[in-house]
Design an enzyme around this catalytic site. Structure first.
Site, PDB file in Angstrom:
ATOM      1  N   HIS A 187      15.359 -20.249  12.407  1.00  0.00           N
ATOM      2  CA  HIS A 187      16.430 -21.223  12.101  1.00  0.00           C
ATOM      3  C   HIS A 187      17.756 -20.802  12.740  1.00  0.00           C
ATOM      4  O   HIS A 187      18.822 -21.119  12.221  1.00  0.00           O
ATOM      5  CB  HIS A 187      16.642 -21.395  10.588  1.00  0.00           C
ATOM      6  CG  HIS A 187      15.378 -21.561   9.812  1.00  0.00           C
ATOM      7  ND1 HIS A 187      14.840 -22.788   9.512  1.00  0.00           N
ATOM      8  CD2 HIS A 187      14.535 -20.638   9.283  1.00  0.00           C
ATOM      9  CE1 HIS A 187      13.722 -22.615   8.819  1.00  0.00           C
ATOM     10  NE2 HIS A 187      13.513 -21.319   8.683  1.00  0.00           N
ATOM     11  N   SER A 308      34.242 -22.061  37.463  1.00  0.00           N
ATOM     12  CA  SER A 308      34.887 -23.326  37.127  1.00  0.00           C
ATOM     13  C   SER A 308      35.996 -23.588  38.136  1.00  0.00           C
ATOM     14  O   SER A 308      36.645 -22.662  38.609  1.00  0.00           O
ATOM     15  CB  SER A 308      35.453 -23.242  35.711  1.00  0.00           C
ATOM     16  OG  SER A 308      36.527 -24.156  35.551  1.00  0.00           O
ATOM     17  N   LYS A 314      36.022 -18.341  34.120  1.00  0.00           N
ATOM     18  CA  LYS A 314      34.672 -18.767  33.755  1.00  0.00           C
ATOM     19  C   LYS A 314      33.574 -18.233  34.687  1.00  0.00           C
ATOM     20  O   LYS A 314      33.713 -18.259  35.901  1.00  0.00           O
ATOM     21  CB  LYS A 314      34.583 -20.303  33.748  1.00  0.00           C
ATOM     22  CG  LYS A 314      35.410 -20.996  32.694  1.00  0.00           C
ATOM     23  CD  LYS A 314      34.947 -20.688  31.263  1.00  0.00           C
ATOM     24  CE  LYS A 314      33.656 -21.387  30.937  1.00  0.00           C
ATOM     25  NZ  LYS A 314      33.807 -22.841  30.902  1.00  0.00           N
TER      26      LYS A 314
END
Ligand code: ARG
Length: 495
Positions: A187, A308, A314
């Site tokens: 989960h 980016s 990034k």
């Protein structure tokens, strides 16, 4: 019969588009360019040619089409429909056509609709009337099925090899990463600790089933359809055993109507590719998460990331994102094939021409994906310090403590309750279980002794595992040895 006219606007194999013989979208071509022109008094509308052509898609079947035609001609020679000399003329003509296609010197033109007609037309132009004998006891319906089966058979083998490369990339990491313990999740919540190599081998198992599925599917692909002719077979005494032998088919399809209408081998292959894509999308999703600052478990090779245009800091996991994203089109291709074949009556229907774009796309996509997946798996680096630094979070050892009590004779439900209360206490103190003093353990359950400290903590919890297939170090070690041998064998056995 007059020979088919040459087309002025034809283009070579190297160009992207396929020629049509007029710039306007209406008008019609001479019916004499068609192999089926006999019964027709009108030429085909140019718009129909544009609509019905498949040469822009099926030209990539050229090599298997030629292979199939040579085998068919060989068989026609065996049954003395063709003389030895005629067979040689046909064979040489077909090989010359293959050379021309490969050297981008072959004209493609939508007037000739598909690859089968192109090659036959070129052959007749090249060797004359002998070329007109090639299509004896054959129809495009069994021809296209044969081509597709040959093409898919080869493509399956290419995918299979890439799957082994990917498994090898995972197995290749196992020794180095054996001492790394990661939180395992259910989960997406921290569950129990696992050895990193155990995770790598989980992927190997999945890709192994994908390989088995492909092998199994291949046996249903590897069946000769040729000889079914249009749908009913032929009155010409062909020898399909010979054709099967020449083309390496393991079986001969026993029902001509089935051959003409069947595409389940395409659907099954498309599904096999979907399953590979889905397995890879799981890996992609996990590693994308792991590469975030929040997880910080893994550093992806920069050569497999992009930046980016606006945010200078990034380093984005685009390759993994696209691996995850391309799963969508592979799933979509299967859907297309399912809808395409639903409700089609026996036998061949032109709808079936639409089988090629989705299956070609699924193979192209998965080859591209697998080509990147193996080096990416090889190049990623686990951030050991970051992983270890937070491994005591999430009470990964709670289950092993419960099992410790069970082994002392405490009923499972009682043991679960005791450990649950301990975890609640530890949460309130914001400490891992191992940091609670024995006194606190005793307040909840008197039967605890000092031995619990030998199973608490992620490393101890992993070491305490016993069952076959578990993340116990000796079990994982056994599996690593098994996989190393398996990969060696797989490389030796690859087709
Ligand atoms: N281009 C066709 C296809 O891919 C070949 C078979 C055409 N047969 C026919 N009778 N029109 O399905």
């Amino acid at each position: 019969m007059s020979s088919p006219q040459k087309n002025k606007h034809s283009q070579s194999a190297g160009s992207q588009s396929v020629g049509s013989s007029g710039s306007s979208n209406s008008g019609s071509s001479s019916q004499k360019t068609k192999a089926w022109s006999g019964v027709f008094t009108e030429g085909t509308d140019r718009r129909v040619e544009l609509f019905t052509e498949s040469i822009s898609i099926d030209r990539r079947l050229y090599a298997v089409d030629i292979r199939g035609s040579i085998a068919h001609a060989q068989m026609l020679r065996d049954i003395e429909i063709l003389s030895e000399e005629e067979f040689h003329q046909i064979e040489e003509g077909l090989l010359e056509i293959r050379r021309r296609i490969e050297e981008n010197k072959f004209p493609f033109n939508i007037e000739f609709e598909d690859i089968h007609m192109h090659i036959e037309h070129a052959l007749i132009e090249m060797i004359g009337d002998v070329g007109r004998k090639l299509h004896t006891a054959r129809s495009r319906n069994d021809q296209v099925v044969t081509d597709l089966r040959l093409w898919i058979r080869e493509a399956i083998d290419r995918i299979d090899r890439r799957l082994v490369d990917l498994q090898a990339a995972f197995v290749g990491r196992c020794d180095d990463d054996f001492d790394v313990i990661l939180p395992g999740y259910t989960h997406m919540q921290r569950a129990q600790p696992v050895i990193a190599s155990h995770i790598w081998l989980a992927y190997c198992e999945k890709f192994e089933r994908d390989r088995q599925r492909l092998h199994d599917c291949r046996s249903r692909v590897n069946i000769l359809g040729l000889g079914a002719a249009a749908l009913a077979g032929t009155s010409i005494p062909i020898d399909r055993t010979k054709t099967a032998e020449y083309l390496g088919f393991e079986q001969i399809a026993a029902n001509s109507l089935d051959v003409s209408s069947d595409r389940d081998f395409v659907l099954e292959t498309a599904f096999c590719l979907v399953e590979i894509a889905i397995h890879l999308s799981t890996l992609a999703e996990e590693w994308i998460l792991w590469s975030t600052s929040e997880f910080n478990f893994i550093r992806l090779p920069q050569a497999f990331c992009t930046g980016s245009s606006i945010m200078p800091q990034k380093v984005n996991p685009d390759v993994l994102e696209l691996i995850r994203g391309k799963t969508a089109r592979v799933v979509g291709n299967l859907q297309t094939l399912l809808v395409l074949t639903k409700g089609l009556p026996l036998a061949y229907n032109r709808d079936l021409q639409e089988d090629k774009p989705p299956i070609f796309d699924s193979f192209d996509t998965m080859e591209a994906v697998l080509m990147l997946a193996a080096p990416l798996v090889e190049g990623a680096v686990l951030n050991r310090e970051s992983i270890v630094g937070r491994l005591d979070r999430g009470y990964l050892d709670a289950t092993i403590l419960m099992e410790y009590l069970i082994l002392q004779g405490v009923p499972q439900r009682t043991a679960h309750e005791i450990v649950g209360r301990l975890v609640r206490l530890a949460m309130e103190r914001d400490v891992p279980l191992v940091k609670l003093p024995l006194k606190e353990f005793h307040e909840i359950y008197e039967g605890f002794d000092y031995n619990i400290f030998s199973i608490l903590g992620a490393a101890n919890a992993v070491a305490a595992m016993k069952s076959y297939g578990s993340t116990a170090p000796n079990q994982v070690r056994l599996q690593i040895d098994f996989w190393k041998k398996k990969i060696d064998r797989a490389y030796r056995e690859l087709r």
